[in-house]
Design an enzyme around this catalytic site. Structure first.
Site, PDB file in Angstrom:
ATOM      1  N   LYS A 168       0.779  -1.286   0.211  1.00 40.97           N
ATOM      2  CA  LYS A 168      -0.033   0.055  -0.032  1.00 40.97           C
ATOM      3  C   LYS A 168       0.844   1.144  -0.063  1.00 40.97           C
ATOM      4  CE  LYS A 168      -4.383   0.839   0.342  1.00 40.97           C
ATOM      5  NZ  LYS A 168      -5.556   0.279  -0.323  1.00 40.97           N
ATOM      6  N   ASP A 217      -6.979   4.128  -4.904  1.00 36.66           N
ATOM      7  CA  ASP A 217      -7.655   3.981  -3.705  1.00 36.66           C
ATOM      8  C   ASP A 217      -8.382   5.453  -3.363  1.00 36.66           C
ATOM      9  OD1 ASP A 217      -7.441   1.978  -1.211  1.00 36.66           O
ATOM     10  OD2 ASP A 217      -7.353   3.836  -0.219  1.00 36.66           O
TER      11      ASP A 217
HETATM   12  N1  GLU Z   1      -7.367   0.020  -3.243  1.00 31.93           N
HETATM   13  C1  GLU Z   1      -7.908  -1.320  -3.607  1.00 31.93           C
HETATM   14  C2  GLU Z   1      -8.056  -2.332  -2.431  1.00 31.93           C
HETATM   15  O1  GLU Z   1      -8.026  -1.717  -1.284  1.00 31.93           O
HETATM   16  C3  GLU Z   1      -7.462  -1.901  -5.095  1.00 31.93           C
HETATM   17  C4  GLU Z   1      -5.960  -2.238  -4.918  1.00 31.93           C
HETATM   18  C5  GLU Z   1      -5.643  -2.695  -6.649  1.00 31.93           C
HETATM   19  O2  GLU Z   1      -6.534  -2.751  -7.349  1.00 31.93           O
HETATM   20  O3  GLU Z   1      -4.428  -3.113  -6.456  1.00 31.93           O
HETATM   21  O4  GLU Z   1      -8.153  -3.325  -2.413  1.00 31.93           O
END
Ligand code: GLU
Length: 425
Positions: free
Chosen positions: A112, A152
């Site tokens: 993240k 996100d």
């Molecule tokens: N931010 C999204 C999540 O929390 C998607 C992450 C992604 O597609 O890599 O899963």
């Protein structure tokens, strides 16, 4: 083994809460060495992002990328731009992402990142300047077989398009390093819908087991972003009544059912807030005050408190399924066992987004174009498998329908297998 949780400093409350929930649900099945390995991020990158504001003044923000685990594949997870972003939040989200990605069965590690940059009061040019600098500082971390970021909070398709472009400028490669791209830049059809639709697909499996369905169920959705809007759209398509939906200012309510197609159009195309869309049906406060059968928190962490949860349960709410990452406060999660409410945690319920990101990576690697129908079908299969596995695990663990336990157990076993295979002998 509890000392591993106690060691997490109190200055990291989000990470500590996620780690202790994992620990307390999994305690009898954990191996100390593996838990230590799982809790510790493999790499943490913190970098300075200087950018020029509209007055020609240099502003400074902090950028983060927590590469939590590459046990199952390249690092994978979104970037969040929000003023609340700090290292604690990034560590917590990266840890959850690792477990979530493990549930998808796709070869994805967990990561993240983001920044404490607040895009909400910035001009387009300022956002562009910021993103340019963010990628200058971080591009070497990313690559299709290394680390694949996505969106996100505060990072949608437009921001991803800019990041992919600046990354491509620096590397000279069109390689699908980012997911959630516009279709014309190699994005996969269905990625925008995936998290919200996936949430409804898993919800339908649970309802099926409870020998009911979505017809005429009263549903509330918090959040009017990508996840909330698409969850609301799908749930209505499947026969439910959307009795409430919220954004940052408040919520719209209608017992007869809100017109989600209209709301979605106004939100996405005219960028209106809910208050601007229909002031008559608008109230300030929490959408979780609206009586419902099913609550879908799709906004952000810690938005649904134990008070909300008690009230929801008293008013007959039977299911809470998380579209956001940990929207229930720890206190709310703790009182779930006293209440007659089924709870599907985000790491399972919102895994559809990252799963379709995984399909976008496959599409880019093959230089192919997948159809919406194929992606949606695959998403349905993945959500069905996640549901099946976490339910079976909850039965094996003698806690039927305890999906926190089920999800943590399935994810942990998958990662543990790799740890065991990679043991030095
Ligand atoms: N931010 C999204 C999540 O929390 C998607 C992450 C992604 O597609 O890599 O899963």
């Amino acid at each position: 083994m509890k000392h591993l949780i106690d060691q997490i400093p109190d200055s990291e409350p989000l990470f500590k809460a996620a780690a202790s929930e994992f620990y307390s649900s999994m305690e009898p099945y954990l191996e100390e060495a593996a838990l230590k390995q799982l809790l510790e991020p493999e790499r943490i990158h913190i970098f300075k992002v200087n950018w020029l504001d509209r007055h020609g003044v240099i502003q400074t923000n902090t950028g983060y990328r927590v590469q939590h685990s590459s046990a199952l594949g390249p690092y994978k997870g979104g970037l969040r731009f929000d003023k609340s972003v700090n290292l604690d939040m990034m560590k917590f989200l990266a840890f959850e992402q690792t477990l979530k990605n493990a549930l998808t069965h796709l070869p994805l590690g967990g990561a993240k990142g983001g920044s404490d940059f607040d895009p909400s009061d910035k001009t387009k040019a300022e956002i562009n300047n910021f993103i340019h600098s963010f990628i200058d500082q971080s591009y070497s971390l990313f690559g299709p077989n290394k680390d694949v970021p996505a969106g996100d909070l505060g990072v949608g398709q437009e921001e991803i398009a800019l990041m992919a472009k600046y990354h491509q400028n620096l590397t000279g490669e069109f390689d699908g390093t980012f997911t959630g791209k516009p279709i014309s830049m190699g994005g996969v059809l269905g990625r925008q819908e995936a998290t919200g639709y996936g949430l409804i697909y898993i919800l339908m499996h649970l309802l099926d087991d409870l020998e009911t369905d979505l017809t005429d169920k009263r549903v509330v959705v918090s959040g009017c972003g990508n996840v909330g809007l698409h969850a609301a759209e799908k749930v209505v398509e499947m026969g439910a009544i959307l009795v409430g939906i919220s954004d940052k200012q408040g919520y719209l309510q209608d017992e007869e059912g809100l017109d989600i197609a209209y709301i979605k159009d106004k939100r996405l195309n005219e960028k209106l807030s809910l208050k601007e869309i229909d002031g008559k049906k608008f109230s300030e406060g929490s959408v979780f005050d609206v009586p419902c059968d099913i609550a879908l928190p799709c906004a952000t962490q810690n938005e649904l408190t134990s008070d909300h949860l008690r009230r929801l349960a008293q008013q007959g709410c039977m299911i809470i399924a998380e579209g956001a990452n940990r929207p229930l406060t720890q206190e709310a999660v703790d009182i779930l066992k006293e209440l007659d409410v089924y709870y599907v945690p985000g790491k399972a319920a919102n895994a559809g987004g990252v799963a379709v990101s995984g399909l976008e990576m496959q599409q880019n690697a093959q230089k192919a174009v997948f159809s919406f129908e194929d992606v949606d079908l695959k998403l349905q299969e993945i959500m069905a498998l996640i549901y099946q596995e976490i339910k079976e695990a909850s039965l094996v663990l003698d806690n039927p329908y305890h999906f926190v336990k089920g999800a943590n157990y399935v994810a942990y076993q998958r990662i543990l297998e790799v740890y065991n295979l990679q043991r030095l002998v």
